[in-house]
Design a protein around this motif. Sequence first.
Motif, PDB file in Angstrom:
ATOM      1  N   LEU A  86      -2.826  -4.932   6.835  1.00  0.00           N
ATOM      2  CA  LEU A  86      -3.022  -4.187   8.030  1.00  0.00           C
ATOM      3  C   LEU A  86      -2.532  -2.533   7.852  1.00  0.00           C
ATOM      4  O   LEU A  86      -3.341  -1.713   8.337  1.00  0.00           O
ATOM      5  N   GLU A  87      -1.376  -2.418   7.097  1.00  0.00           N
ATOM      6  CA  GLU A  87      -0.942  -1.052   6.885  1.00  0.00           C
ATOM      7  C   GLU A  87      -1.975  -0.267   5.933  1.00  0.00           C
ATOM      8  O   GLU A  87      -2.412   0.981   6.044  1.00  0.00           O
ATOM      9  N   GLY A  88      -2.589  -1.269   4.851  1.00  0.00           N
ATOM     10  CA  GLY A  88      -3.757  -0.526   4.199  1.00  0.00           C
ATOM     11  C   GLY A  88      -4.795  -0.177   4.902  1.00  0.00           C
ATOM     12  O   GLY A  88      -5.440   1.048   4.780  1.00  0.00           O
ATOM     13  N   LEU A  89      -5.113  -1.095   5.800  1.00  0.00           N
ATOM     14  CA  LEU A  89      -6.362  -0.757   6.769  1.00  0.00           C
ATOM     15  C   LEU A  89      -5.785   0.666   7.607  1.00  0.00           C
ATOM     16  O   LEU A  89      -6.741   1.573   7.777  1.00  0.00           O
ATOM     17  N   ALA A  90      -4.853   0.499   7.971  1.00  0.00           N
ATOM     18  CA  ALA A  90      -4.495   1.842   8.777  1.00  0.00           C
ATOM     19  C   ALA A  90      -4.667   2.948   8.031  1.00  0.00           C
ATOM     20  O   ALA A  90      -5.039   4.268   8.735  1.00  0.00           O
ATOM     21  N   ALA A  91      -4.096   3.207   6.900  1.00  0.00           N
ATOM     22  CA  ALA A  91      -4.176   4.029   5.844  1.00  0.00           C
ATOM     23  C   ALA A  91      -5.803   4.489   5.693  1.00  0.00           C
ATOM     24  O   ALA A  91      -6.269   5.720   5.640  1.00  0.00           O
ATOM     25  N   ARG A  92      -6.626   3.598   5.557  1.00  0.00           N
ATOM     26  CA  ARG A  92      -7.940   3.726   5.364  1.00  0.00           C
ATOM     27  C   ARG A  92      -8.554   4.557   6.510  1.00  0.00           C
ATOM     28  O   ARG A  92      -9.477   5.571   6.368  1.00  0.00           O
TER      29      ARG A  92
END
Length: 217
Positions: A86-92
């Motif tokens: 989820l945090e990786g998606l937020a960064a993307r």
Amino acid sequence: MQMLKSNHKDAYALILDAIDIGVYKPGDRLVESELADRFGVSRTPIREALQRLETQSLLTRDGRSLIVASLDHNQLAELYVVRTELEGLAARLAARHAAPEEIRVLREMVQEDRALLGDPGALARANRRFHKQIHLASHNRYLVQQLDLVHRSMALLATTSLAVDGRGELALEEHEAIVSAIEKADGEAAYQALKHHLSAAFETRLKSDATAAQAAE
């Protein structure tokens, strides 16, 4: 014990904040009357808040008492899997949608947080603020809501990986890499940088827990 002051009467938020900042730690018993006195709230909203927190698995039963829950190894691993994705998606998404002002705020946070090295508690609070800023910079309200739920569960960890020697410096270097990728609008690089950051934090925590368990034997 640290006291919390508030002008509002949201018992749920008050108790949640107290768990988040470590006033109440995993294993601590929560008593209606004591909470009502601490927060200046009647026992009815306290009781409702405790029921809600129990439903969310932030509190658990120990006989007739409610205590702050703790995470076992499997729960911790599961939580990091979800958090990392989820945090990786937020960064993307932040790399695509963050305003220049939001990126400047992230960069300033990294610079200012260097003054907190040597103070794990303060650095942990600053770390949560940094991650929250990335969530907001994603400009996806549904993702932010899900990450809020994940971070509530993170409050059930009694210690921070940032207390491990050298981890604070490395974490800030990783934050710098995340911000640089977002600033370049490179979504894949931002995604990978944040995933690497959380993987390193998880590995540090596992090693720390293993060392603590061995010392206790």
